[in-house]
Design a protein around this motif. Structure first.
Motif, short mmCIF file in Angstrom:
data_model
loop_
_atom_site.label_atom_id
_atom_site.label_comp_id
_atom_site.label_asym_id
_atom_site.label_seq_id
_atom_site.Cartn_x
_atom_site.Cartn_y
_atom_site.Cartn_z
N HIS A 118 0.81 -1.22 0.00
CA HIS A 118 0.00 0.00 0.00
C HIS A 118 0.85 1.27 0.00
O HIS A 118 0.35 2.34 0.33
CB HIS A 118 -0.93 0.01 1.21
CG HIS A 118 -1.87 -1.16 1.27
ND1 HIS A 118 -1.51 -2.37 1.80
CD2 HIS A 118 -3.15 -1.30 0.83
CE1 HIS A 118 -2.53 -3.21 1.71
NE2 HIS A 118 -3.52 -2.59 1.14
N THR A 264 -11.47 14.03 4.58
CA THR A 264 -11.17 13.41 5.86
C THR A 264 -12.44 12.98 6.58
O THR A 264 -12.53 11.86 7.09
CB THR A 264 -10.37 14.38 6.74
OG1 THR A 264 -9.16 14.75 6.06
CG2 THR A 264 -10.01 13.74 8.07
N ARG A 267 -14.46 10.09 4.62
CA ARG A 267 -13.57 9.07 4.06
C ARG A 267 -14.27 7.72 3.91
O ARG A 267 -14.08 7.02 2.92
CB ARG A 267 -12.34 8.93 4.97
CG ARG A 267 -11.34 7.89 4.49
CD ARG A 267 -10.14 7.83 5.41
NE ARG A 267 -9.21 6.82 5.00
CZ ARG A 267 -8.09 6.53 5.64
NH1 ARG A 267 -7.76 7.22 6.71
NH2 ARG A 267 -7.30 5.59 5.19
N LEU A 341 6.01 4.24 7.06
CA LEU A 341 4.72 4.14 6.37
C LEU A 341 4.42 2.70 5.98
O LEU A 341 3.29 2.21 6.14
CB LEU A 341 4.73 5.03 5.13
CG LEU A 341 4.41 6.51 5.34
CD1 LEU A 341 4.57 7.26 4.03
CD2 LEU A 341 3.00 6.69 5.86
N TYR A 345 1.01 0.37 7.42
CA TYR A 345 -0.05 -0.25 6.61
C TYR A 345 0.11 -1.76 6.52
O TYR A 345 -0.88 -2.47 6.36
CB TYR A 345 -0.05 0.38 5.21
CG TYR A 345 -0.61 1.78 5.23
CD1 TYR A 345 -1.98 2.01 5.27
CD2 TYR A 345 0.23 2.89 5.25
CE1 TYR A 345 -2.51 3.28 5.32
CE2 TYR A 345 -0.29 4.18 5.29
CZ TYR A 345 -1.65 4.37 5.33
OH TYR A 345 -2.17 5.64 5.38
N LYS A 348 -1.57 -2.93 9.63
CA LYS A 348 -3.01 -2.75 9.52
C LYS A 348 -3.66 -3.85 8.68
O LYS A 348 -4.77 -4.29 8.98
CB LYS A 348 -3.31 -1.38 8.91
CG LYS A 348 -4.79 -1.06 8.76
CD LYS A 348 -5.00 0.34 8.20
CE LYS A 348 -6.49 0.65 8.05
NZ LYS A 348 -6.71 2.02 7.53
N LEU A 381 3.32 10.62 2.30
CA LEU A 381 2.21 10.49 3.24
C LEU A 381 0.86 10.59 2.56
O LEU A 381 -0.02 9.74 2.74
CB LEU A 381 2.34 11.56 4.33
CG LEU A 381 3.54 11.47 5.27
CD1 LEU A 381 3.59 12.69 6.17
CD2 LEU A 381 3.49 10.21 6.10
N THR A 384 0.07 7.79 -0.22
CA THR A 384 -0.07 6.48 0.41
C THR A 384 -1.41 6.36 1.12
O THR A 384 -2.10 5.32 1.03
CB THR A 384 1.08 6.24 1.40
OG1 THR A 384 2.32 6.24 0.69
CG2 THR A 384 0.92 4.91 2.11
N ASN A 385 -1.81 7.42 1.80
CA ASN A 385 -3.11 7.42 2.46
C ASN A 385 -4.24 7.31 1.44
O ASN A 385 -5.22 6.58 1.63
CB ASN A 385 -3.25 8.70 3.28
CG ASN A 385 -4.53 8.73 4.08
OD1 ASN A 385 -4.99 7.71 4.57
ND2 ASN A 385 -5.12 9.90 4.19
N GLU A 388 -4.44 3.67 -0.06
CA GLU A 388 -5.08 2.68 0.81
C GLU A 388 -6.58 2.95 0.97
O GLU A 388 -7.39 2.02 0.92
CB GLU A 388 -4.38 2.72 2.18
CG GLU A 388 -4.76 1.59 3.11
CD GLU A 388 -5.86 1.96 4.08
OE1 GLU A 388 -6.43 1.06 4.71
OE2 GLU A 388 -6.15 3.17 4.19
N SER A 389 -6.96 4.21 1.12
CA SER A 389 -8.37 4.53 1.32
C SER A 389 -9.19 4.34 0.04
O SER A 389 -10.40 4.11 0.12
CB SER A 389 -8.52 5.98 1.81
OG SER A 389 -8.01 6.89 0.86
N GLN A 434 -1.68 16.98 7.39
CA GLN A 434 -1.46 15.85 8.30
C GLN A 434 -0.28 16.11 9.23
O GLN A 434 -0.32 15.74 10.41
CB GLN A 434 -1.21 14.57 7.49
CG GLN A 434 -2.46 14.00 6.85
CD GLN A 434 -2.16 12.74 6.07
OE1 GLN A 434 -1.41 12.75 5.11
NE2 GLN A 434 -2.73 11.64 6.49
#
Length: 623
Positions: A118, A264, A267, A341, A345, A348, A381, A384-385, A388-389, A434
Motif C-alpha cells: 500500500h 477526511t 472518508r 509508512l 499499513y 493494519k 504520506l 499512500t493514504n 489505501e483509502s 497531516q
C-alpha cells in the motif's frame, strides 16, 4: 513446580549442554557468504522472489478481487501525482516537469522491487525541501533583471544536475546499507524524532512558500535561522506584493482546504477522495490562459512542459563531495519515512515487509531515476493514504498511477503551460495538513512519557530554529542520549519474595505480601539496614543479573571487584540469571578466580534455595 535440587550454571550446563560460544563478526560474515554461495534451482528461485518481489506476488494475483481496486486507487493517485509532483519540484528548486519525472520512474521501480503493498512513492515535501536547500546553497537562482535567457538556462541545468546528483548519492547510500544489511538503522529515528522532524519541516515548507503565495521575487534563505530570515524578507517586501497572485492564492486555499476536510470527514462514505488538486489546477490554468494573466498582471506561470522523457545521462559527479553530508541526511530521512509508512499499513492489513529489501527498492529507484534528471524520492504520506483509502490491494496500483503520469508527459503536458505557480504553492501548503495536526499528539505523549515529550520538543525546536538537517542530527543525538542516560543510571533495589511464590520484586514498590526479614524466612528485604549481631548479620548477597543485557571489560572488572570486597567483609556474593553473553565475558575476565561454580545460579530462587538448604542456621540473605 519447585525443583528438588537447585540449578547452578554448571549443573544446568551438564544436564542440558553448554551454550555455543558467540561467533565473531568475521566468522559470521564467512557463514553468511557461504550460505549465499550455495547454488541450486530452489535457492535461485527463492533469491529471485526475495530480491524481485513482483515474481512472488504477481503469480498469486487475484484479478477478480483486486484488479478493480488497484486500478481505481492507482488512477486516483496518478491524478494527485500530477499537481503534487509539479508543486514539490518547486520545493526542490527545479522546474515543474522534473517533479513529473520523479513521479514516474521511482513509482515503476518500487512496484517491481518494493514489499509494501500500500506504499505510494514519488515526491515528498520534506525530502524535496531538503534537496532544494542543497541546490539553493550551491547554485543560487540568478536575480539580475538583465540576465540573458542563455544564462538562466545554464543555471537551470546546473540546478537540475545537482538535484540529480543528490538522488544518485542517496541511491548509492541505500544500496551500500542494503549490502551491509543495515535496515535496522531506521530504528535510531524514533517515532517522536520523526514526527517532530516532519512537523518542523512542514513549517519550513509553509514559510518558504510565502513569496510564491504573495508573488514576491525573493530568493530562498538557506542555512540556519532560515525561517526567520525568510519572514524578515517577506515583511520588508510586502509593499511589492502582486495582488493578482495574492487573489489566486486566496481563492485556491479557500477551495482546497474545505475539500481536504471533506475528504477526511467523509472518508468512509466516498468511494474515492475528491481530486481537489487537479480540479483547482485545471480551473486555474483555464482562467489564466483565457485572461492572459501572465502578460497583463505579471503572474508567474509554469511555462512549457517538454513532451517525452529526457535522455539518460550521468549526473554531475564532480559535485559528489559537496553534497555528501546533505545526501546522507536526506537518505536517512527518506528511508525512515518510507519504512515507517510501510510498517504502519503492513500491520493494519496483516502482512510483513522486509526493511532490507526496502533499502534495495528505494536505492535502485533513486539511483536509476537520477539518470533521468529526477531528484530524491521516497514514500509519500498523502498519496499512500489515498492509495489505501481508495481500495488499493497490491503494488500493481503503481503501474496505473505511472500510466497517468506517462500520458501527461507524452501528450497532455502542454495543457499546463499557463498554470500559475501560486497554485502549486497552495498545493504545497495544503499538503502539510497531516503533519501540522501532529501537534494534537503532544498531550497524549506528555501523559505516556515525559522523556519522549522532551525528545519531540527538542527536535522540533532544533529543526525550526536551526535548519532541517541540523535539527534532525540534534534530535537523533538527544534521543540517543536519553537512552544512554537511562541505561547508565539504572536503579539498584533490594528484592523481596512474594508470599507463596518464587517471584521476587523490589520491596520499595511492592510492600504488600512481600517477605520481610524474619528467622523463618531467612531473606533480608526492605530498605533498612541489616540488624547487628550474629543472628541478624548478612551472610550472603544475591545479585539478580536478568536486567543486564551485556557487560563490557570495565563493567566486568567492577563486578569482580565488588565480589572481592564483599568476601573480604564476610559476605558471599552470588550471581543469578546471567545470560550467555554476560557469562562468557565474566569467564574471560577471570570470574573463576573469585567465584566458585556454586555461586552462579540459573535463577534467584535457585540461589535462595541453595543457600537455605546448605547452611546450618537460617542465613540472612540480601537479594
Amino acid at each position: 513446580m519447585s525443583r528438588p535440587v537447585p540449578f547452578t550454571e554448571r549443573r544446568f550446563q551438564q544436564l542440558y549442554g553448554a551454550p555455543e560460544p558467540e561467533s565473531g563478526p568475521a566468522r559470521a560474515l564467512r557463514r553468511r557468504v557461504a550460505r549465499g554461495c550455495r547454488c541450486s534451482g530452489a535457492a535461485a528461485l527463492r533469491l529471485l522472489r526475495r530480491r524481485l518481489p513482483v515474481c512472488a506476488w504477481l503469480p498469486r494475483y487475484r484479478p477478480g478481487r483486486w484488479l478493480l481496486g488497484d486500478a481505481l486507487a492507482g488512477l486516483t493517485v496518478g491524478i494527485v501525482h500530477i499537481p503534487q509532483g509539479m508543486a514539490f519540484a518547486l520545493l526542490a528548486s527545479v522546474a515543474p516537469v522534473y517533479g513529473l519525472y520523479t513521479s514516474f520512474f521511482p513509482v515503476l521501480l518500487y512496484t517491481l522491487l518494493g514489499t509494501g503493498r500500500h506504499v505510494s512513492t514519488g515526491t515528498f515535501a520534506v525530502v524535496s525541501l531538503m534537496t532544494g536547500s542543497v541546490v539553493e546553497q550551491l547554485v543560487p537562482r540568478p536575480l539580475e533583471p538583465n540576465a540573458t535567457s542563455a544564462e538562466l538556462a545554464r543555471a537551470e541545468q546546473q540546478r537540475v544536475g545537482l538535484a540529480a546528483t543528490v538522488a544518485f548519492l542517496v541511491g548509492l547510500l541505500m544500496l551500500a546499507m542494503f549490502a551491509a544489511q543495515l535496515g535496522f538503522l531506521a530504528t535510531y529515528l524514533s517515532e517522536p524524532v520523526v514526527k517532530a522532524f516532519t512537523n518542523g519541516a512542514a513549517l519550513h515548507v509553509l514559510v518558504s512558500q510565502l513569496p510564491s503565495l504573495l508573488g514576491l521575487p525573493l530568493p530562498r534563505s538557506p542555512g540556519c535561522f532560515a525561517i526567520f530570515k525568510t519572514l524578515a524578507s517577506v515583511a520588508w517586501a510586502l509593499p511589492l506584493t502582486n495582488v493578482a497572485e495574492l487573489l489566486i492564492s486566496a481563492l485556491c486555499l479557500a477551495l482546497l482546504l474545505p475539500i481536504k476536510e471533506l475528504n477526511t470527514r467523509l472518508r468512509s462514505r466516498l468511494p474515492t477522495p475528491i481530486p481537489g488538486e487537479i480540479l483547482v489546477v485545471l480551473a486555474a490554468t483555464g482562467v489564466c490562459f483565457a485572461s492572459s494573466l501572465d502578460t497583463r498582471y505579471n503572474v508567474q506561470i509554469v511555462g512549457p512542459l517538454p513532451a517525452g522523457f529526457p535522455q539518460p545521462r550521468l549526473p554531475a559527479l564532480q559535485a559528489l563531495p559537496q553534497v555528501l553530508g546533505d545526501s546522507v541526511a536526506i537518505g536517512f530521512v527518506a528511508y525512515a519515512v518510507s519504512v515507517a509508512l510501510a510498517m504502519i499499513y503492513a500491520e493494519k492489513h496483516g502482512y510483513t515487509i522486509d526493511p532490507n529489501q526496502e533499502l534495495l527498492a528505494h536505492g535502485v529507484s533513486n539511483l536509476v531515476s537520477s539518470l533521468f534528471a529526477c531528484f530524491p524520492s521516497s514514500a509519500t504520506l498523502a498519496t499512500t493514504n489515498i492509495l489505501e483509502s481508495a481500495g488499493g490491494h497490491t503494488q500493481l496500483a503503481g503501474f496505473f498511477s505511472g500510466a497517468v503520469v506517462f500520458m501527461v508527459l507524452m501528450w497532455l503536458g502542454p495543457l499546463f503551460h499557463s498554470l500559475p505557480k501560486a497554485v502549486l504553492a497552495c498545493i504545497n501548503v495544503t499538503s502539510l495538513r497531516q503533519m501540522v495536526l501532529q501537534f494534537g499528539d503532544l498531550p497524549e505523549l506528555w501523559r505516556i512519557s515525559r522523556i519522549d515529550f522532551a525528545v519531540w520538543v527538542v527536535t522540533w525546536l532544533a529543526v525550526v530554529v536551526l535548519n532541517v538537517d541540523v535539527g534532525l542530527a540534534v534530535g537523533v543525538v538527544f534521543s540517543m542520549m536519553t537512552v544512554i542516560c537511562r541505561t547508565q543510571r539504572a536503579e539498584c533495589m533490594v528484592l523481596g519474595k512474594a508470599a507463596n511464590t518464587e517471584i521476587y520484586r523490589p520491596v520499595q514498590r511492592h510492600r504488600k505480601e512481600i517477605c520481610v526479614p524474619s528467622p523463618s524466612c531467612g531473606l533480608e528485604g526492605g530498605a533498612g539496614q541489616p540488624s547487628s549481631g550474629a543472628a541478624g548479620r548478612t551472610q550472603a548477597a544475591i545479585l539478580d543479573c536478568s536486567g543486564i543485557p551485556f557487560v563490557d571489560s570495565a563493567g566486568a572488572r567492577l563486578l569482580l571487584q565488588m565480589c572481592v570486597e564483599s568476601q573480604q567483609a564476610g559476605i558471599r556474593m552470588h550471581l543469578a540469571a546471567c545470560n550467555g553473553e554476560v557469562l562468557e565475558t565474566l569467564s574471560r575476565s577471570g570470574v573463576g578466580q573469585h567465584l566458585a561454580p556454586q555461586q552462579l545460579f540459573v535463577t534467584v530462587q535457585d540461589a535462595v534455595s541453595y543457600l537455605t538448604h546448605t547452611t546450618e542456621k537460617s542465613p540472612a540473605i540480601w537479594v
